[in-house]
Design a protein around this motif. Structure first.
Motif, short mmCIF file in Angstrom:
data_model
loop_
_atom_site.label_atom_id
_atom_site.label_comp_id
_atom_site.label_asym_id
_atom_site.label_seq_id
_atom_site.Cartn_x
_atom_site.Cartn_y
_atom_site.Cartn_z
N ILE A 141 0.87 -1.18 0.00
CA ILE A 141 0.00 0.00 0.00
C ILE A 141 0.90 1.22 0.00
CG2 ILE A 141 -1.86 1.19 1.21
CD1 ILE A 141 -2.67 -1.50 2.39
N ASN A 142 1.04 1.83 -1.16
CA ASN A 142 2.03 2.88 -1.41
C ASN A 142 1.43 4.27 -1.19
OD1 ASN A 142 4.52 3.89 -2.17
ND2 ASN A 142 4.01 3.93 -4.35
N LYS A 143 2.33 5.25 -1.13
CA LYS A 143 1.98 6.66 -0.98
C LYS A 143 1.26 6.93 0.33
CE LYS A 143 1.83 7.20 -6.00
NZ LYS A 143 1.18 7.81 -7.17
N MET A 144 1.69 6.22 1.36
CA MET A 144 1.09 6.44 2.68
C MET A 144 1.36 7.85 3.19
SD MET A 144 -0.62 3.79 3.70
CE MET A 144 -0.79 4.19 5.44
N ASP A 145 2.41 8.50 2.69
CA ASP A 145 2.71 9.86 3.10
C ASP A 145 1.61 10.84 2.65
OD1 ASP A 145 3.85 9.00 0.56
OD2 ASP A 145 4.56 11.06 0.32
N LEU A 146 0.87 10.46 1.59
CA LEU A 146 -0.17 11.35 1.05
C LEU A 146 -1.51 11.16 1.76
CD1 LEU A 146 0.62 11.13 -2.77
CD2 LEU A 146 1.46 12.75 -1.06
N VAL A 147 -1.58 10.21 2.67
CA VAL A 147 -2.80 10.04 3.50
C VAL A 147 -2.44 10.18 4.97
CG1 VAL A 147 -4.03 8.63 1.81
CG2 VAL A 147 -2.54 7.52 3.48
N ASP A 148 -1.36 10.94 5.24
CA ASP A 148 -0.93 11.23 6.61
C ASP A 148 -0.63 9.97 7.42
OD1 ASP A 148 -1.17 14.00 6.22
OD2 ASP A 148 -3.31 13.91 6.67
N TRP A 149 -0.08 8.95 6.74
CA TRP A 149 0.33 7.71 7.40
C TRP A 149 -0.81 7.07 8.17
CZ3 TRP A 149 4.94 7.23 5.23
CH2 TRP A 149 5.70 8.39 5.00
N GLU A 151 -3.44 4.72 9.70
CA GLU A 151 -3.64 3.30 9.95
C GLU A 151 -5.01 2.86 9.48
OE1 GLU A 151 -3.48 0.07 13.67
OE2 GLU A 151 -3.35 2.23 14.07
N GLU A 152 -6.02 3.76 9.61
CA GLU A 152 -7.38 3.40 9.19
C GLU A 152 -7.44 3.16 7.69
OE1 GLU A 152 -6.59 5.92 11.16
OE2 GLU A 152 -7.30 5.02 13.04
N VAL A 153 -6.76 3.99 6.90
CA VAL A 153 -6.73 3.81 5.45
C VAL A 153 -6.06 2.48 5.11
CG1 VAL A 153 -5.77 4.68 3.28
CG2 VAL A 153 -6.79 6.27 4.92
N TYR A 154 -4.96 2.21 5.77
CA TYR A 154 -4.23 0.95 5.54
C TYR A 154 -5.11 -0.26 5.86
CZ TYR A 154 -1.16 -2.95 6.78
OH TYR A 154 -0.59 -4.20 6.90
N ILE A 176 2.05 -4.62 3.37
CA ILE A 176 3.06 -3.69 3.90
C ILE A 176 2.70 -2.27 3.50
CG2 ILE A 176 5.51 -3.04 3.87
CD1 ILE A 176 6.17 -5.93 3.13
N PRO A 177 2.54 -1.34 4.45
CA PRO A 177 2.35 0.07 4.12
C PRO A 177 3.70 0.73 3.87
CG PRO A 177 2.26 -0.21 6.49
CD PRO A 177 2.49 -1.59 5.90
N TRP A 195 2.49 2.25 14.31
CA TRP A 195 1.42 1.27 14.48
C TRP A 195 1.67 0.00 13.66
CZ3 TRP A 195 -0.25 0.75 9.56
CH2 TRP A 195 -0.17 1.85 8.71
N TYR A 196 2.60 0.05 12.71
CA TYR A 196 2.90 -1.13 11.88
C TYR A 196 4.08 -1.86 12.50
CZ TYR A 196 4.63 -3.94 8.00
OH TYR A 196 5.09 -4.98 7.20
N HIS A 197 3.91 -3.14 12.79
CA HIS A 197 4.95 -3.91 13.47
C HIS A 197 5.55 -5.01 12.61
CE1 HIS A 197 3.72 -1.84 17.10
NE2 HIS A 197 2.47 -2.24 16.91
#
Length: 413
Positions: A141-149, A151-154, A176-177, A195-197
């Motif tokens: 799941i790419n471009k997590m920086d554009l959704v403010d990282w 966790e809900e979106v992921y 993997i985010p 939040w990602y482990h």
């Protein structure tokens, strides 16, 4: 070290080329002059950052459009493993190129733009990866920086994909985010997503287990060329080809298909001399103890473990031509080293990419459609189910008039 073959997949502009560029850059697998060339091109294009996607988007047309058209192969290694990455196109127009890149992969990375979620092309690629029996899948799941990282979106995208993938045939699915542009969770763990482990992408690629995925049991040796030197050793008669299954040794009992004639291996020759053992994917020349009538397209296997020659093929196909596939259509089928003519007997169903439901009366298959068909060939093919052997279980269809490849197929079990 073993080799992990990777295919990237996903919709247009999900960041596949950037991700591969980041893997190459952060693993220090590019030369200084390559990086300098990319930096110069980025400046010329007015970018305020180094566009690592240019490491794979080598064609001028791709650079102008900002999309990947051809399949670009890149190689790199770490102390744990060697990697071959196929950067495949995301645009629906180039689905055929994606099939080519994924056909030999051990693992597929399916990229999703975190802002857009799963798209139809993402589902299409996941379905094709499943049909091609790529056992391991990573949902990146790419471009997590554009959704403010977020966790809900992921979690939402992960859950949607896991539900969709449960209807497909994968050995395992990892999610993997990451941010390919900034390098988060690509090679090193991100500090923005506490939040990602799980593992970073490279750590997962280094440790995924693939040895048990490869079938080396069934001997399959399609004859590509019969070698008869014009000068010198006039009695020499060798069968050249690539081993696509099993292990060959001098003295082994074999059978030649489709004739069914038995013989023994006299020697296994290469340019560097004789071998006492040969295995996939080695290209060798096999000499038999008996003088048999053998030509291109025949196959050598073991007497007690051989494919059954057949002229009726039941297969899943991805249709790649603007002219639709219809019952009664006639094509050239290319299977291993054998070519024959084939006629479409029936279109059993078309697969809906979004729901995976089957349309039992499609009538035709259109461009980029996936469906199950039956073929009748003019010559017997030595075929296995695709899940048993990728090479003997796959084929392409070629239009007799235009000579264009119109379909790629996998033989059903």
């Amino acid at each position: 070290m073993d080799i992990l073959r990777i295919a990237t997949a996903g919709s247009v502009d999900d960041g596949k080329s950037t991700l591969i560029g980041r893997l190459l850059y952060d693993s220090k697998s590019i030369f200084t002059d390559q990086l300098e060339a990319v930096e110069r091109t980025s400046v010329q294009r007015g970018d305020d950052y180094t566009d690592l996607a240019l490491l794979t988007d080598g064609l001028r047309a791709e650079r102008e459009q900002g999309i990947t058209i051809d399949v670009a192969y890149r190689y790199f290694s770490t102390p744990r493993r060697k990697f071959i990455i196929a950067d495949t196109p995301g645009h629906i127009q180039y689905t055929r190129n994606m099939v080519t890149g994924a056909s030999t992969a051990d693992l597929a990375i399916i990229l999703v733009d975190a802002r857009k979620g799963l798209l139809e092309q993402s589902r299409r690629h996941a379905t094709l990866v499943s049909l091609l029996r790529v056992p391991h899948v990573v949902l990146a799941i790419n471009k997590m920086d554009l959704v403010d990282w977020s966790e809900e979106v992921y979690n939402a995208i992960r859950d949607e994909f896991v539900d969709f993938a449960s209807k497909l045939d994968f050995a395992d699915v990892a999610t993997i985010p990451l941010s390919a542009l900034k390098g988060d969770n690509v090679v090193e763990r991100s500090t923005h997503m506490d939040w990602y482990h799980g593992a970073s992408l490279l750590h997962h690629l280094e440790n995924v287990y693939i040895a048990s995925d490869r079938n080396l049991v069934d001997v399959r040796f399609p004859v590509q060329y019969v070698i008869r030197p014009q000068n010198g050793r006039g009695d020499y008669r060798g069968l050249a080809g690539q081993i696509i299954g099993g292990v060959l040794r001098p003295g082994d009992e074999v059978v030649v298909l489709p004739s069914g004639l038995p013989s023994r291996i006299k020697s296994i020759d290469t340019a560097d001399g004789e071998l006492q053992e040969a295995y996939p994917p080695m290209s060798v020349t096999v000499r038999l103890e008996d003088e048999l009538d053998i030509s291109r397209g025949d196959m050598i296997s073991r007497p007690n473990n051989q494919p059954t020659p057949t002229q009726d093929i039941d297969a899943m196909v991805c249709w790649m031509d603007s002219s639709p596939l219809s019952v009664g259509g006639k094509y050239v089928i290319k299977h291993t080293t054998r070519s024959a003519r084939a006629m479409v007997k029936d279109i059993m169903y078309e697969l809906d990419i979004n729901t995976l439901h089957r349309d039992l009366s499609p009538g035709t298959l259109r461009l980029n459609s996936i469906g199950r068909i039956t073929l009748r060939t003019t010559q017997p093919l030595m075929a296995d189910a695709y899940q048993r052997n990728r090479q003997t279980g796959s084929f392409i269809l070629v239009d007799e008039i235009s000579n264009h490849t119109v379909a790629a197929g996998v033989i059903a079990s």
